[in-house]
Each structure stands twice: as C-alpha cells, then as structure tokens.
Motif scaffolding. Structure first.
Motif, PDB file in Angstrom:
ATOM      1  N   THR A 205      43.610 157.778  79.684  1.00 35.65           N
ATOM      2  CA  THR A 205      45.225 157.440  79.067  1.00 35.65           C
ATOM      3  C   THR A 205      46.619 157.846  79.817  1.00 35.65           C
ATOM      4  O   THR A 205      46.556 157.952  80.745  1.00 35.65           O
ATOM      5  N   LEU A 206      45.667 158.720  78.586  1.00 30.30           N
ATOM      6  CA  LEU A 206      46.943 160.023  79.381  1.00 30.30           C
ATOM      7  C   LEU A 206      47.342 160.537  80.527  1.00 30.30           C
ATOM      8  O   LEU A 206      48.638 160.336  81.547  1.00 30.30           O
ATOM      9  N   PRO A 207      46.093 160.995  81.265  1.00 33.79           N
ATOM     10  CA  PRO A 207      46.511 161.578  83.046  1.00 33.79           C
ATOM     11  C   PRO A 207      46.811 160.414  83.347  1.00 33.79           C
ATOM     12  O   PRO A 207      48.089 160.212  84.169  1.00 33.79           O
ATOM     13  N   LEU A 208      46.395 158.883  83.877  1.00 40.16           N
ATOM     14  CA  LEU A 208      46.499 158.513  84.164  1.00 40.16           C
ATOM     15  C   LEU A 208      48.084 157.922  83.971  1.00 40.16           C
ATOM     16  O   LEU A 208      49.271 157.473  84.784  1.00 40.16           O
ATOM     17  N   ALA A 209      48.606 157.801  82.103  1.00 39.04           N
ATOM     18  CA  ALA A 209      49.510 156.917  82.860  1.00 39.04           C
ATOM     19  C   ALA A 209      50.585 157.821  83.025  1.00 39.04           C
ATOM     20  O   ALA A 209      51.854 157.553  84.192  1.00 39.04           O
ATOM     21  N   LEU A 210      50.429 159.200  82.739  1.00 38.59           N
ATOM     22  CA  LEU A 210      51.477 160.338  83.242  1.00 38.59           C
ATOM     23  C   LEU A 210      52.336 160.536  84.730  1.00 38.59           C
ATOM     24  O   LEU A 210      53.127 160.262  85.353  1.00 38.59           O
ATOM     25  N   ILE A 211      50.277 160.297  85.474  1.00 33.89           N
ATOM     26  CA  ILE A 211      50.684 160.153  87.227  1.00 33.89           C
ATOM     27  C   ILE A 211      51.356 158.526  87.108  1.00 33.89           C
ATOM     28  O   ILE A 211      51.898 158.726  88.273  1.00 33.89           O
ATOM     29  N   CYS A 212      51.072 157.723  86.760  1.00 35.69           N
ATOM     30  CA  CYS A 212      52.000 156.490  86.915  1.00 35.69           C
ATOM     31  C   CYS A 212      53.360 156.909  87.222  1.00 35.69           C
ATOM     32  O   CYS A 212      54.145 156.515  87.911  1.00 35.69           O
ATOM     33  N   ILE A 213      54.008 157.013  85.658  1.00 39.79           N
ATOM     34  CA  ILE A 213      55.322 157.313  85.768  1.00 39.79           C
ATOM     35  C   ILE A 213      56.093 158.844  87.345  1.00 39.79           C
ATOM     36  O   ILE A 213      57.048 158.048  87.171  1.00 39.79           O
ATOM     37  N   GLY A 214      55.481 159.677  86.969  1.00 38.14           N
ATOM     38  CA  GLY A 214      55.944 160.078  88.563  1.00 38.14           C
ATOM     39  C   GLY A 214      55.993 159.970  89.749  1.00 38.14           C
ATOM     40  O   GLY A 214      57.099 159.890  90.656  1.00 38.14           O
ATOM     41  N   ALA A 215      54.834 158.834  89.326  1.00 32.74           N
ATOM     42  CA  ALA A 215      54.828 157.678  90.477  1.00 32.74           C
ATOM     43  C   ALA A 215      55.925 156.657  91.089  1.00 32.74           C
ATOM     44  O   ALA A 215      56.391 156.556  92.492  1.00 32.74           O
ATOM     45  N   THR A 216      56.621 156.460  90.018  1.00 30.72           N
ATOM     46  CA  THR A 216      57.920 155.385  89.991  1.00 30.72           C
ATOM     47  C   THR A 216      58.859 156.105  89.968  1.00 30.72           C
ATOM     48  O   THR A 216      60.213 155.655  90.574  1.00 30.72           O
ATOM     49  N   LEU A 217      58.759 157.619  89.787  1.00 29.22           N
ATOM     50  CA  LEU A 217      60.678 158.146  89.506  1.00 29.22           C
ATOM     51  C   LEU A 217      61.002 158.549  91.310  1.00 29.22           C
ATOM     52  O   LEU A 217      60.121 158.386  92.034  1.00 29.22           O
ATOM     53  N   SER A 218      62.172 158.338  91.341  1.00 29.11           N
ATOM     54  CA  SER A 218      63.028 159.172  92.414  1.00 29.11           C
ATOM     55  C   SER A 218      63.341 159.640  92.733  1.00 29.11           C
ATOM     56  O   SER A 218      65.026 160.009  91.508  1.00 29.11           O
ATOM     57  N   ILE A 219      62.835 160.956  92.834  1.00 25.20           N
ATOM     58  CA  ILE A 219      64.102 162.618  93.595  1.00 25.20           C
ATOM     59  C   ILE A 219      65.846 161.672  93.877  1.00 25.20           C
ATOM     60  O   ILE A 219      66.273 162.815  93.472  1.00 25.20           O
ATOM     61  N   GLY A 220      65.745 161.085  94.558  1.00 21.67           N
ATOM     62  CA  GLY A 220      66.862 160.473  95.144  1.00 21.67           C
ATOM     63  C   GLY A 220      67.948 160.143  94.045  1.00 21.67           C
ATOM     64  O   GLY A 220      69.199 160.491  94.056  1.00 21.67           O
ATOM     65  N   ALA A 221      67.356 159.717  92.832  1.00 28.76           N
ATOM     66  CA  ALA A 221      68.337 159.617  91.632  1.00 28.76           C
ATOM     67  C   ALA A 221      68.912 160.154  91.181  1.00 28.76           C
ATOM     68  O   ALA A 221      70.065 160.086  90.686  1.00 28.76           O
ATOM     69  N   LEU A 222      69.031 161.626  92.038  1.00 26.78           N
ATOM     70  CA  LEU A 222      69.818 162.741  91.333  1.00 26.78           C
ATOM     71  C   LEU A 222      70.730 162.718  91.927  1.00 26.78           C
ATOM     72  O   LEU A 222      72.036 163.095  92.156  1.00 26.78           O
ATOM     73  N   ARG A 223      70.698 162.403  93.360  1.00 26.33           N
ATOM     74  CA  ARG A 223      71.766 161.701  93.513  1.00 26.33           C
ATOM     75  C   ARG A 223      72.466 160.758  94.163  1.00 26.33           C
ATOM     76  O   ARG A 223      73.932 161.111  93.950  1.00 26.33           O
ATOM     77  N   GLU A 224      72.078 160.379  93.267  1.00 31.74           N
ATOM     78  CA  GLU A 224      72.459 158.567  93.402  1.00 31.74           C
ATOM     79  C   GLU A 224      73.728 158.445  92.247  1.00 31.74           C
ATOM     80  O   GLU A 224      74.350 157.868  92.198  1.00 31.74           O
ATOM     81  N   SER A 225      73.052 159.132  91.602  1.00 33.52           N
ATOM     82  CA  SER A 225      73.652 159.091  89.685  1.00 33.52           C
ATOM     83  C   SER A 225      74.971 159.281  89.922  1.00 33.52           C
ATOM     84  O   SER A 225      75.900 160.165  91.011  1.00 33.52           O
TER      85      SER A 225
END
Length: 315
Positions: A205-225
C-alpha cells in the motif's frame, strides 16, 4: 537528547515517506512508469491494498487505546473550523471564480496516503489503527464540505447529493473500518496463514501509493503557479496546521494523539480534490497546481513541524 539527535530522529520519520514520493517523480521522468501504470496502481491501492491494510491494523489493535471519541470529535470540529477559516479568507483575498477551488485545496489533506504513511512511520501499529479510525471522519467531512464549497461557486450546476451519499457509503476505506470493528471489539481471530497473506498484500500500500503521488506531480507547477495556488498551498501546509495543532494542545491533547493530529492536519492537498474540481467544472489547472506545490512543500513543513514539536517535548 541534543537538537541534532532530535533532528536526525525526525528525518527517520519523514524521509522514508517523502523519499518514495521523489522516487515516483524520478521513475516517471525516466520512463520506467507511465500514466497507465499510475492509474492501475492507484485503483489497486484504493480498492484493494489500503482497505486490507486498515482492516488488519484495526483487528490487531488495542481498540481501547486506538479508539478515542475525543480525538475523532476534535478532528471533525477542527476540520470544520479550518474549512470556514479558509472560506472567509478566500472571500477577502481570492477571485470569485476560484474561491471554491482555493478553499478545497487549503483544507482537504491527503490523510489517506501521506497522513497514514507518516503516522505508521512515527507510531507503528498505533499510528495505523488510530489513523485508520480517523479516516472515517476524514472521508465524510472532506467530501461533504468540498461539495458544499464547490457548489457555492458553480451556480449553474447543482450537486447530486444522492450520488455523493452513495459514493461515501461505498467508499472501500470506510467499509474496511466498519467491517473491522466487530472483529476488533469481539476479538475474533483469523487463521495465521490468512493474516500473513493479508500482510503481504497490505505491505504494497504505502510505497505504491507514494510512488503514484510522485509520478503525478509536475515540478513545472512551481514555475507556472500564481498567487492563488501558492496562497492555498501555504494556507494548507503552514497556517492551518499551526492553528489546528495549537488548538489541540490548548484543549489538552499531547503525546501520540497530538502527533497524529499534527500529521493529519499537515498532510498536503489530497489528489482527490482535482477529480472533484474537474467533475464540477472548476479550475482544474489551479487544483492540480495546489496539489503539486503542497506535496513538494510537505517534505519541508512536516519535517520542521515534527522537529519543533519534539524539541518542545509535546509529542
């Protein structure tokens, strides 16, 4: 214990959790996992492994210790208070069309994954069992309050309350809590082979869920925010955890209960908030940016918060 020892002990709690998030980012950028994998794995976690994890943690727990009506009641009241505070601030500072998205992003935390993972990392079986019971309050309050505020700023659309109630009643995490309670209260045993198999499955559960969270993030959001996304993220990760945790301490919570409340209050914005915003025709890009920024901030703010509470000898 020196400050350095306290700090290193704090990193032992938070780093394993957030390291998995950053591994998810790296795996996605490296092409090792893709959107299809993330969708399939997230579905497996939500409908399968996490309910089993919660079920097993509850049936193995000492319910007299894990079940605290005062803890559940305070979390529900604090959630309502942070929701109203976020809404009041949004009325004053946020453009009308983005207020609903701002409020949901500011108060709705990812307790089911990040909060529960941090609770397990800090408190082991107690964190899983008490955190699992808290999830019932989390799911009910977050879903209902989110629909209220999003509907308030979408006058052309009405909320389908029957569908919402049905969705909550069928939520696998709530069902896991409801099914587990009779086993825990009546101390009904299960075959050891079944417990062992369940633990193997739940450990995904926890490793798989946390990896999925990371995979959906976009570092570009910091620049675009823009200001609204950053404001909601800071409200979620700094202002509201400080106020809610301070209130919990003032009314008498301490030790493991105060630590658990802090971890849940300081969880980054839930990924489910994006789904709800999109379904109700809101500003989905703003919702996604709030999720990304708050999750990236969490590695700093949660670590700093746990460190401060330990230095003050409150948890």
């Amino acid at each position: 214990m020196s400050l350095l020892e306290v700090f290193l002990g704090t990193l032992e709690v938070t780093l394993p959790v957030f390291a998995m998030v950053f591994i998810g980012i790296a795996l996605k950028r490296g092409g090792w996992i893709d959107t299809h994998f993330v969708n399939t794995a997230s579905n497996l976690v939500f409908k399968g492994t996490m309910p089993v994890l919660i079920f097993l943690s509850l049936i193995k727990a000492d319910i007299d210790t894990a079940f605290s009506p005062s803890l559940l009641a305070f979390f529900a009241l604090a959630t309502l208070a942070t929701f109203l505070l976020s809404w009041a601030w949004a009325i004053w500072r946020v453009p009308h069309e983005d207020r609903g998205v701002y409020v949901q992003g500011a108060f709705r935390g990812n307790c089911g994954i990040v909060g529960l993972a941090l609770a397990a990392s800090m408190y082991g079986e107690y964190g899983l069992s008490a955190g699992g019971l808290l999830l019932g309050v989390v799911i009910l309050s977050y879903n209902i309050l989110s629909v209220v505020v999003l509907s308030a700023y979408r006058p052309g659309r009405s909320a389908n309350w029957r569908s919402i109630v049905k969705h909550i009643a069928r939520n696998p995490l709530i069902l896991a809590v409801v099914i587990a309670l009779p086993f825990a209260i009546l101390e009904i045993g299960m075959p050891q082979w079944l417990m062992t198999s369940g633990e193997y499955f739940a450990s995904l559960t926890l490793p798989l869920a946390l990896i999925c969270i990371g995979a959906t993030l976009s570092i570009g959001a910091l620049r675009e925010s823009h200001d609204t996304a950053m404001g909601a993220s800071l409200m979620k990760m700094v202002t509201l955890p400080l106020l809610a945790t301070g209130a919990a301490w003032l009314v008498g919570f301490s030790g493991r209960e105060l630590g658990l409340l802090f971890l849940y209050f300081s969880s980054p914005t839930a990924a489910a908030s994006f789904v709800m915003v999109k379904a109700m025709g809101g500003n989905a890009k703003l919702a996604a940016n709030i999720i990304a920024i708050s999750t990236l901030l969490a590695s700093l703010t949660v670590t700093a918060g746990v460190f401060a509470l330990r230095v003050l000898d409150l948890i």
